[in-house]
Design a protein around this motif. Structure first.
Motif, PDB file in Angstrom:
ATOM      1  N   LEU A 170     -26.545 -33.787  17.271  1.00 17.13           N
ATOM      2  CA  LEU A 170     -27.593 -32.782  17.520  1.00 17.13           C
ATOM      3  C   LEU A 170     -28.957 -33.298  17.074  1.00 17.13           C
ATOM      4  CD1 LEU A 170     -25.749 -29.515  16.354  1.00 17.13           C
ATOM      5  CD2 LEU A 170     -26.268 -30.208  18.713  1.00 17.13           C
ATOM      6  N   LEU A 171     -28.981 -33.988  15.934  1.00 11.63           N
ATOM      7  CA  LEU A 171     -30.257 -34.510  15.429  1.00 11.63           C
ATOM      8  C   LEU A 171     -30.737 -35.687  16.283  1.00 11.63           C
ATOM      9  CD1 LEU A 171     -29.517 -34.369  11.590  1.00 11.63           C
ATOM     10  CD2 LEU A 171     -31.216 -32.994  12.811  1.00 11.63           C
ATOM     11  N   LEU A 172     -29.798 -36.573  16.621  1.00 10.90           N
ATOM     12  CA  LEU A 172     -30.143 -37.780  17.378  1.00 10.90           C
ATOM     13  C   LEU A 172     -30.673 -37.438  18.766  1.00 10.90           C
ATOM     14  CD1 LEU A 172     -29.937 -40.930  17.369  1.00 10.90           C
ATOM     15  CD2 LEU A 172     -27.650 -40.657  18.379  1.00 10.90           C
ATOM     16  N   THR A 173     -30.043 -36.465  19.404  1.00 13.46           N
ATOM     17  CA  THR A 173     -30.434 -36.099  20.765  1.00 13.46           C
ATOM     18  C   THR A 173     -31.532 -35.027  20.776  1.00 13.46           C
ATOM     19  OG1 THR A 173     -28.659 -34.445  20.831  1.00 13.46           O
ATOM     20  CG2 THR A 173     -28.136 -36.634  21.711  1.00 13.46           C
ATOM     21  N   ARG A 174     -32.033 -34.705  19.591  1.00 15.79           N
ATOM     22  CA  ARG A 174     -33.101 -33.698  19.454  1.00 15.79           C
ATOM     23  C   ARG A 174     -32.707 -32.334  20.014  1.00 15.79           C
ATOM     24  NH1 ARG A 174     -37.577 -34.433  15.982  1.00 15.79           N
ATOM     25  NH2 ARG A 174     -37.301 -36.588  15.371  1.00 15.79           N
ATOM     26  N   ARG A 175     -31.425 -32.037  19.985  1.00 14.42           N
ATOM     27  CA  ARG A 175     -31.012 -30.664  20.291  1.00 14.42           C
ATOM     28  C   ARG A 175     -31.279 -29.798  19.056  1.00 14.42           C
ATOM     29  NH1 ARG A 175     -30.902 -31.677  25.261  1.00 14.42           N
ATOM     30  NH2 ARG A 175     -29.466 -33.280  25.887  1.00 14.42           N
ATOM     31  N   ALA A 176     -31.405 -30.455  17.905  1.00 14.03           N
ATOM     32  CA  ALA A 176     -31.770 -29.748  16.665  1.00 14.03           C
ATOM     33  C   ALA A 176     -32.931 -30.483  16.019  1.00 14.03           C
ATOM     34  CB  ALA A 176     -30.590 -29.708  15.702  1.00 14.03           C
ATOM     35  N   GLU A 177     -33.904 -29.723  15.552  1.00  7.44           N
ATOM     36  CA  GLU A 177     -35.016 -30.323  14.812  1.00  7.44           C
ATOM     37  C   GLU A 177     -34.556 -30.631  13.383  1.00  7.44           C
ATOM     38  OE1 GLU A 177     -37.844 -31.408  15.736  1.00  7.44           O
ATOM     39  OE2 GLU A 177     -38.316 -31.955  13.669  1.00  7.44           O
TER      40      GLU A 177
ATOM     41  N   ALA B 149     -31.829 -38.801   7.744  1.00  9.76           N
ATOM     42  CA  ALA B 149     -32.234 -37.422   8.050  1.00  9.76           C
ATOM     43  C   ALA B 149     -32.362 -36.612   6.756  1.00  9.76           C
ATOM     44  CB  ALA B 149     -31.225 -36.769   8.995  1.00  9.76           C
ATOM     45  N   ALA B 150     -31.443 -36.836   5.822  1.00  8.58           N
ATOM     46  CA  ALA B 150     -31.523 -36.116   4.538  1.00  8.58           C
ATOM     47  C   ALA B 150     -32.792 -36.524   3.790  1.00  8.58           C
ATOM     48  CB  ALA B 150     -30.283 -36.401   3.703  1.00  8.58           C
ATOM     49  N   ALA B 151     -33.073 -37.826   3.795  1.00  7.80           N
ATOM     50  CA  ALA B 151     -34.261 -38.316   3.084  1.00  7.80           C
ATOM     51  C   ALA B 151     -35.532 -37.749   3.710  1.00  7.80           C
ATOM     52  CB  ALA B 151     -34.283 -39.851   3.114  1.00  7.80           C
ATOM     53  N   ALA B 152     -35.504 -37.537   5.019  1.00  5.20           N
ATOM     54  CA  ALA B 152     -36.696 -37.030   5.724  1.00  5.20           C
ATOM     55  C   ALA B 152     -36.761 -35.502   5.718  1.00  5.20           C
ATOM     56  CB  ALA B 152     -36.689 -37.544   7.169  1.00  5.20           C
ATOM     57  N   GLY B 153     -35.762 -34.855   5.124  1.00  2.00           N
ATOM     58  CA  GLY B 153     -35.765 -33.383   5.073  1.00  2.00           C
ATOM     59  C   GLY B 153     -35.255 -32.740   6.345  1.00  2.00           C
TER      60      GLY B 153
END
Ligand SMILES: O=P(O)(O)OC[C@@]1(O)O[C@H](CO)[C@@H](O)[C@@H]1O
Length: 404
Positions: free
Chosen positions: A237-244, A289-293
């Motif tokens: 979801l994060l990689l495909t930008r389905r989730a911000e 992703a965790a490091a970037a919030g």
């Protein structure tokens, strides 16, 4: 109830009010089996896998005997147990009553609080904060087959976007097929390829792909295999930008045997990063992703409460209300989502979750009696084919309410 199968409810409820809550008194009921078979097996396993002393062991045995007794009453939490005041309010009607007379969901939730008291989880000392279920979780995560189980991810990037999403969604769904509590008394679980009892997967895909990315909240269930699959879905979801961004909601303390706590997220990421191929890369991306919030872990105390999701406290309610999607994993979350009551199986899902905010989806393998949102033909088919379908883990569903 208009189903042919009539699971045995708890004797509260009225003709005009909500359906009766499930209880634990009926000798043939599912709840009774949990207290009379599953819990004793669990306590034996805990005593085998943790070097508990005589005091901890006898307290655990007493808890099992007391909670399965027909006469023993429910005692309030110990004076020093954190959250005692909240529990006194949540259990106002039940303290002093026989265990057998309290609703199944409340009794089970409270059993796990008492279990932690028995082993010294809350008390200052060497066992404070030590997860009693950690050895069981660690054994599952050490399974050498786990890496091969993720090999199908390699090449997924060549699939159509909708197909890739579907594959990860189903992996997360089937990851819930057999949690460690369930496996104490049963083997197996839902088989891939068995038709889902309800399937809102396409509507979910349209919802996620037809809007700007927002925040996705995942109300997690089990650690181990299931959490690995959940993390792969989250990465996608994060990689495909389905989730911000994604918020992983863990339990604030050990609960229902294998429910994920923060250290399980960490341990699953460590395990995932040891895998070759796409799975290992996903672990690296999730750390970034965790490091970037963009990936956060939250553990609200409400998640270990005996309450339904219609009773969310203010902060959590506000967060879920503004989400692009809330994903509720597993059987227990489903019970809390729709109400652990003997609803007709054909009751509309949207009606059952009316008090819960935000667009939401339930990904659940059926392991307890409650179910809603099914078509009449589906109920008739599965009743005829598989009498134990509600609780034997053979069935699964994807149910969504997306306009909320
Ligand atoms: O939430 P999960 O992990 O999918 O399932 C939890 C579970 O194993 O525990 C309960 C009985 O103890 C049932 O609701 C269900 O079978």
């Amino acid at each position: 109830m208009n189903d042919r199968h009539t699971p045995t409810p708890h004797p509260t409820g009225s003709a005009s009010g909500p359906a009766p809550a499930f209880g634990i008194a009926d000798p043939a009921g599912f709840g009774r089996g949990v207290f009379h078979e599953r819990h004793p097996a669990l306590i034996r396993r805990l005593c085998e896998s943790n070097p508990y002393g005589p005091g901890q062991r006898s307290r655990l045995r007493e808890l099992v005997a007391e909670s399965a007794s027909d006469t023993a009453v429910v005692r309030p939490p110990e004076e020093t147990t954190p959250g005692r005041e909240r529990w006194l309010a949540w259990g106002r009607e039940y303290f002093g009553e026989p265990w057998r007379d309290v609703p199944f969901l409340w009794a089970e939730s409270y059993f796990y609080l008492r279990l932690l008291e028995c082993v010294g989880y809350f008390a200052p000392g060497p066992w404070q904060g030590v997860d009693p279920f950690a050895p069981m979780k660690a054994a599952e995560l050490a399974d050498p087959a786990l890496e091969a189980d993720t090999a199908w991810l390699d090449g997924l990037d060549r699939s159509e976007p909708a197909e890739a999403f579907r594959a990860l969604l189903l992996a997360s769904l089937y990851g819930n097929r057999a949690d460690l509590g369930f496996r104490l008394v049963r083997d197996g679980g839902a088989e891939d390829g068995v038709p889902l009892l309800a399937d809102d997967g396409e509507a979910l895909w349209r919802h996620l792909s037809g809007r700007p990315p927002g925040d996705v909240h995942v109300i997690l269930d089990n650690a181990g295999r299931e959490l690995l699959a959940d993390l792969l879905l989250v990465d996608h979801l994060l990689l495909t930008r389905r989730a911000e961004s994604v918020v992983l909601h863990v339990k604030p303390r050990p609960y229902f045997v294998s429910d994920a706590v923060t250290t399980d997220v960490r341990d699953c990421l460590v395990r995932l990063s040891s895998f070759d191929g796409e799975a290992g890369k996903a672990a690296g991306r999730l750390r970034e992703a965790a490091a970037a919030g963009r990936l956060r872990v939250e553990g609200d105390d409400f998640l270990c409460s005996p309450l339904g999701f219609g009773e969310l406290p203010g902060g959590l309610r506000a967060a879920l209300s503004s989400a692009a999607l809330c994903v509720f994993k597993g059987d227990l979350n489903y019970r809390r989502l729709v109400g652990d009551r003997a609803w007709p199986a054909t009751r509309p899902f949207a009606e059952a979750v009316a008090g819960v905010p935000g667009p939401l989806v339930a990904l659940r393998t059926l392991k307890s009696d409650v179910v809603v949102g099914l078509r009449r033909e589906t109920v008739d088919r599965v009743e005829a084919a598989r009498p134990g379908w509600r609780t034997d883990g053979s069935q699964a569903l994807v149910q969504a309410r997306l306009e909320g």
